[in-house]
Design a protein around this motif. Sequence first.
Motif, mmCIF file in Angstrom:
data_model
loop_
_atom_site.group_PDB
_atom_site.id
_atom_site.type_symbol
_atom_site.label_atom_id
_atom_site.label_comp_id
_atom_site.label_asym_id
_atom_site.label_seq_id
_atom_site.Cartn_x
_atom_site.Cartn_y
_atom_site.Cartn_z
ATOM 1 N N GLY A 133 0.801 -1.232 0.000
ATOM 2 C CA GLY A 133 0.000 0.000 0.000
ATOM 3 C C GLY A 133 0.823 1.267 0.000
ATOM 4 N N CYS A 134 2.128 1.166 0.239
ATOM 5 C CA CYS A 134 2.969 2.365 0.331
ATOM 6 C C CYS A 134 3.684 2.630 -0.991
ATOM 7 C CB CYS A 134 4.039 2.200 1.403
ATOM 8 S SG CYS A 134 3.390 2.238 3.063
ATOM 9 N N CYS A 150 4.142 6.727 4.841
ATOM 10 C CA CYS A 150 3.639 7.697 3.871
ATOM 11 C C CYS A 150 3.584 9.101 4.489
ATOM 12 C CB CYS A 150 2.277 7.266 3.334
ATOM 13 S SG CYS A 150 2.403 5.820 2.239
ATOM 14 N N HIS A 181 -5.319 5.183 3.232
ATOM 15 C CA HIS A 181 -4.051 4.545 3.600
ATOM 16 C C HIS A 181 -3.086 5.554 4.235
ATOM 17 C CE1 HIS A 181 -0.325 2.249 3.350
ATOM 18 N NE2 HIS A 181 0.199 3.374 2.895
ATOM 19 N N CYS A 205 -0.707 5.795 7.932
ATOM 20 C CA CYS A 205 0.574 5.161 7.612
ATOM 21 C C CYS A 205 1.751 6.074 7.973
ATOM 22 C CB CYS A 205 0.625 4.797 6.132
ATOM 23 S SG CYS A 205 2.229 4.132 5.655
HETATM 24 ZN ZN LIG Z 1 2.104 3.937 3.430
#
Ligand SMILES: [Zn+2]
Lengths: 190, 220
Positions: free
Chosen positions: B11-12, B43, B36, B40
Motif C-alpha cells: 500500500g505504500c 507515507c 491509507h 501510515c
Molecule cells: Zn504507506
Amino acid sequence: MTVKALRVIPGGLAGMNAAGPSGLLEELYEKHAAAVYGRCRYLLRNDAEAKDALQDVFVKVLRALPEFREAASPSTWVLRIATHHCLNVMRSRKALWREQLLAVARERRQETEPPDRRELVRMLLAAAPEEAQEVAVMYFVDELTQAEIAQELSRSLPTVRKRLREFLECARAALKEALPDVMLPEGDDL
Amino acid sequence: MNLDLGGPGPGCSAMRVRRLAAGELSGAEMERTVAHVAGCARCAATQREMALEQEQLRRDVPFPQFAAGVAEKLAHRPRQTFVARWAPLAAAAGLALIAGVQVLRVPDDSGIRSKGAASAQIFVQDGRGIHELGLAPVSEGARLLVSLHPAGRKNVSVVLVEPGETSVIYAGAAVNGPLPQAFEWTGSKAATLRIVFADRPIDPAKPPRDADVIELPLHR
Ligand SMILES: [Zn+2]
C-alpha cells in the motif's frame, strides 16, 4: 544615468511573465518543481548543480509539452525526466562512488547502525549499468511497483526484474569491499 | 546485517503520495490512497519530505529566478529558429507568439551603419501577449525586452535615446538572447534604442569607430 524615460523590470522575460498572466510555467513550478529539485539535490549532492539541473529539466519538459500533456501521470513523467537528466550528469563525472562508500563505512559509529538506505542506493547507482540505474531509482526511491515501472518505461515485466537483479548484483559486488557485513536482498525477494 | 534498500511496500508508494498531492488520483484509487496515508507512518514521512522539498525550492530557487533561468536556457539553444526557441516559453506563459518573426533590420533611413551580422530584436508584452515590436507603436504600459544576436561580438551597450536624455539599459558582455532585464518606456513621443556591439568594452557615450551600431525606433 537617468531613469525618467525608462522603468526597469528586473528579471527580464521572467519579470514580464511574473508580471503578466500566470501561465503554464508557473503551474509547472507550483506542481512539480519541488519534487524535481529534491530529486536533483538527492542525486547530485550539490546545490549549484541541482539548481542548474532543475532548470534544464523544465526546459526539457517545455520542449516536450505534448508528451507531458499525454502522460498518464505527469508527476511520474516529470520525475523520470529529472532522474534521467541527473543520472547523465552523474555519469559525466568521475566515478567517486567507491570513495563515497568507503567514507560511509568509516563514518558508521557502530556496526549495528545501518547506513541510510537512500544514501546507499544513490552511491550504488554508479556501480550499476545505465539501464539498471533508472529502474533502481523508480523502484527504491519512487517506490513504484515493478508492474508500474514496466508500464511507465514501456518494457516487459521480466525486463524490469532483470534490471533490478543487475542493480543488486552490482551493488553487492561494490558493497563487499566497503561494507562487507551488509547483506542485500535477493532479486527474487523484491 | 541484512539491509532493506526500500522499494514499494504494502500500500505504500512515495509516487502515489506525490500523485495524490498533485491531484492526479481520482475515484477509488484516490479514496484508497487517502485512507491509507491517513494511518501510515511511512507515507506520512513521505509527506513531510515533500513539505521540506517545497521549503527548499522556495528558499533556493524562487519562481522569478527559476523562470529567468529557464528562459535563458531556452533562448540559448544553438542552431534553432527564433520561433522554435521562443514558442515553448510563450506557450508556457499562456501567450501567443506571432509566427514568422524575422530579425529586425536596421531601418534604411537611419543613416547609421550596421556592417556586421550582429542584430537585435525588441519584444513587447502588451494586451496582445508577447510579440516582436517591429515598427509598430509602443502602447502605454507595454513591457519591452531586447534580444541580442551578437554574432561573435564580445561587448554590447543598449541605450535609450530620447530628446535631451539618454538612459543606459545594459552595458557589458554581449549576451546571446534576451537581456536579463525588461523595461517600460515611459516617454511620450519617440525615442531610439541604440545598440552598439564591439569587441572591446564600450563607453556608451563614445562608441568605438569599428562598432556595429543598430538603431531601433520607438514611437507611440
Ligand atoms: Zn504507506
